[in-house]
Design a protein around this motif. Structure first.
Motif, mmCIF file in Angstrom:
data_model
loop_
_atom_site.group_PDB
_atom_site.id
_atom_site.type_symbol
_atom_site.label_atom_id
_atom_site.label_comp_id
_atom_site.label_asym_id
_atom_site.label_seq_id
_atom_site.Cartn_x
_atom_site.Cartn_y
_atom_site.Cartn_z
ATOM 1 N N ARG A 59 -34.039 48.823 54.778
ATOM 2 C CA ARG A 59 -34.720 50.138 54.771
ATOM 3 C C ARG A 59 -35.026 50.585 53.348
ATOM 4 O O ARG A 59 -36.118 51.096 53.071
ATOM 5 C CB ARG A 59 -33.862 51.169 55.495
ATOM 6 C CG ARG A 59 -33.874 51.028 57.003
ATOM 7 C CD ARG A 59 -33.320 52.284 57.675
ATOM 8 N NE ARG A 59 -31.923 52.499 57.321
ATOM 9 C CZ ARG A 59 -30.900 52.051 58.041
ATOM 10 N NH1 ARG A 59 -31.116 51.344 59.140
ATOM 11 N NH2 ARG A 59 -29.654 52.312 57.676
ATOM 12 N N ASN A 60 -34.057 50.409 52.440
ATOM 13 C CA ASN A 60 -34.302 50.788 51.036
ATOM 14 C C ASN A 60 -35.406 49.949 50.422
ATOM 15 O O ASN A 60 -36.237 50.453 49.647
ATOM 16 C CB ASN A 60 -33.015 50.638 50.233
ATOM 17 C CG ASN A 60 -31.964 51.653 50.618
ATOM 18 O OD1 ASN A 60 -32.279 52.709 51.168
ATOM 19 N ND2 ASN A 60 -30.703 51.347 50.362
ATOM 20 N N TYR A 61 -35.440 48.675 50.771
ATOM 21 C CA TYR A 61 -36.493 47.784 50.252
ATOM 22 C C TYR A 61 -37.868 48.233 50.725
ATOM 23 O O TYR A 61 -38.822 48.324 49.935
ATOM 24 C CB TYR A 61 -36.208 46.355 50.695
ATOM 25 C CG TYR A 61 -37.385 45.425 50.533
ATOM 26 C CD1 TYR A 61 -37.786 44.983 49.271
ATOM 27 C CD2 TYR A 61 -38.120 45.001 51.640
ATOM 28 C CE1 TYR A 61 -38.874 44.140 49.127
ATOM 29 C CE2 TYR A 61 -39.202 44.157 51.507
ATOM 30 C CZ TYR A 61 -39.579 43.736 50.254
ATOM 31 O OH TYR A 61 -40.649 42.903 50.102
ATOM 32 N N GLU A 64 -38.789 51.536 48.941
ATOM 33 C CA GLU A 64 -39.175 51.329 47.540
ATOM 34 C C GLU A 64 -40.524 50.618 47.447
ATOM 35 O O GLU A 64 -41.329 50.924 46.564
ATOM 36 C CB GLU A 64 -38.098 50.502 46.831
ATOM 37 C CG GLU A 64 -36.797 51.236 46.609
ATOM 38 C CD GLU A 64 -36.947 52.370 45.605
ATOM 39 O OE1 GLU A 64 -37.845 52.271 44.754
ATOM 40 O OE2 GLU A 64 -36.186 53.349 45.695
ATOM 41 N N LYS A 65 -40.765 49.689 48.362
ATOM 42 C CA LYS A 65 -42.053 48.985 48.341
ATOM 43 C C LYS A 65 -43.201 49.932 48.623
ATOM 44 O O LYS A 65 -44.241 49.903 47.946
ATOM 45 C CB LYS A 65 -42.024 47.859 49.375
ATOM 46 C CG LYS A 65 -43.284 47.002 49.383
ATOM 47 C CD LYS A 65 -43.164 45.875 50.397
ATOM 48 C CE LYS A 65 -44.435 45.035 50.410
ATOM 49 N NZ LYS A 65 -44.347 43.935 51.404
ATOM 50 N N LYS A 66 -43.021 50.817 49.635
ATOM 51 C CA LYS A 66 -44.073 51.789 49.935
ATOM 52 C C LYS A 66 -44.288 52.746 48.764
ATOM 53 O O LYS A 66 -45.428 53.086 48.430
ATOM 54 C CB LYS A 66 -43.697 52.577 51.190
ATOM 55 C CG LYS A 66 -43.781 51.762 52.474
ATOM 56 C CD LYS A 66 -43.444 52.624 53.688
ATOM 57 C CE LYS A 66 -43.557 51.835 54.980
ATOM 58 N NZ LYS A 66 -43.214 52.657 56.159
ATOM 59 N N LYS A 70 -47.778 53.180 46.741
ATOM 60 C CA LYS A 70 -48.419 54.503 46.627
ATOM 61 C C LYS A 70 -48.620 54.891 45.164
ATOM 62 O O LYS A 70 -49.680 55.398 44.779
ATOM 63 C CB LYS A 70 -47.561 55.553 47.333
ATOM 64 C CG LYS A 70 -48.205 56.932 47.390
ATOM 65 C CD LYS A 70 -47.331 57.904 48.164
ATOM 66 C CE LYS A 70 -48.026 59.263 48.288
ATOM 67 N NZ LYS A 70 -48.321 59.848 46.975
ATOM 68 N N GLU A 71 -47.598 54.651 44.332
ATOM 69 C CA GLU A 71 -47.732 54.970 42.910
ATOM 70 C C GLU A 71 -48.828 54.130 42.266
ATOM 71 O O GLU A 71 -49.601 54.621 41.428
ATOM 72 C CB GLU A 71 -46.400 54.738 42.202
ATOM 73 C CG GLU A 71 -46.423 55.114 40.727
ATOM 74 C CD GLU A 71 -45.084 54.898 40.064
ATOM 75 O OE1 GLU A 71 -44.980 55.174 38.852
ATOM 76 O OE2 GLU A 71 -44.139 54.446 40.757
#
Length: 279
Positions: A59-61, A64-66, A70-71
């Motif tokens: 879930r954290n991966y 962080e990927k999303k 987005k950034e």
């Protein structure tokens, strides 16, 4: 009697020892069953903990990927908008330089035109006509002329000492003077007493430092909610999209369209910025 009791206990202990070695002792089996249950319980808890930690890491991966994607997209859009703004600014500077070069000759004769207007003479009669020159044919024995390699004089530059309104007023004056002059009647504006000049428009302090806009003694930053007011008394709810070197981009909250506002427009009061709550 005591000897018999001793022999019976000794035989019982030997029998229990034999059963223990064979693994058939009841007490031994009971304790082994309890240990086996504890072992299986610990293994099951460890597997559940491993599964929980794995799901949390996944879930954290994904999160962080999303966030990274987005950034990246936001930075790409911001970079594109900044480059477009810079190119638009350069384009405007080039157009202003072209307009300056075209108007340089007209401003050189501005004072003469005003003198002509005061005397009532025709402006066309005061224009200097170019002198016609004749070129003689080169004789066969004459040497070929050497071209002049001296540096050409740089085109005249006009410093922006006048505002846009004053420039447009001067252009209107030139256009009026170039048109045929009619006899002035006593009721014409030329015979009326001169009225005092209008007071200059209110000036606002506006500048950009460290990616933030300083306007009217307040600081504004990216993503801040504002009201944009114009001279037509229109009030638009906007959000600051980006802050460039000489301009800012705002996005309308009604239809998400973007507008570019230059520092000069803020300083001259063409647009006025007011703070508003983000709610």
């Amino acid at each position: 009697m005591k000897e018999q009791m001793y022999q019976d206990k000794l035989a019982s202990l030997k029998r229990q020892l034999q059963q223990l070695q064979e693994g058939t002792l009841q007490e031994y089996q009971k304790r082994m069953k309890k240990l086996d249950q504890q072992y299986k319980e610990r293994i099951r808890n460890a597997e559940l903990f491993l599964q929980l930690e794995t799901e949390q890491v996944e879930r954290n991966y994904i999160k962080e990927k999303k966030a990274a994607v987005k950034e990246f997209e936001d930075k790409k859009i911001e970079l594109k908008e900044n480059l477009i703004a810079e190119l638009e600014e350069k384009k405007k500077m080039i157009e202003n330089e072209k307009l300056t070069m075209e108007l340089t000759g007209g401003f050189q004769h501005l004072d003469k035109a005003r003198d002509v207007a005061s005397t009532g003479e025709s402006y066309h009669s005061m224009e200097v006509k170019p002198i016609m020159t004749r070129k003689l044919r080169r004789r066969p024995n004459d040497p070929v002329p050497i071209p002049d390699k001296r540096r050409k004089p740089a085109p005249a530059q006009l410093n922006y000492l006048l505002t846009d309104e004053q420039i447009m007023e001067d252009l209107r004056t030139l256009n009026k003077l170039k048109s045929p002059k009619r006899p002035a009647s006593p009721s014409s504006p030329e015979h009326l007493p001169a009225t005092p000049a209008e007071s200059p428009a209110q000036r606002f302090e506006a500048r950009i430092e460290d990616g933030k806009l300083y306007y009217d003694k307040r600081w504004y930053h990216k993503s801040q909610a504002i009201y944009l007011e114009s001279k037509e008394n229109t009030k638009i709810s906007c959000v600051i999209s980006s802050v460039g070197a000489n301009e800012i981009w705002v996005r309308k909250t009604s239809d998400s369209t973007k507008m570019r506002i230059y520092l000069g427009q803020l300083q001259r009061g063409v647009f006025v910025i007011r703070r508003r709550s983000a709610a």
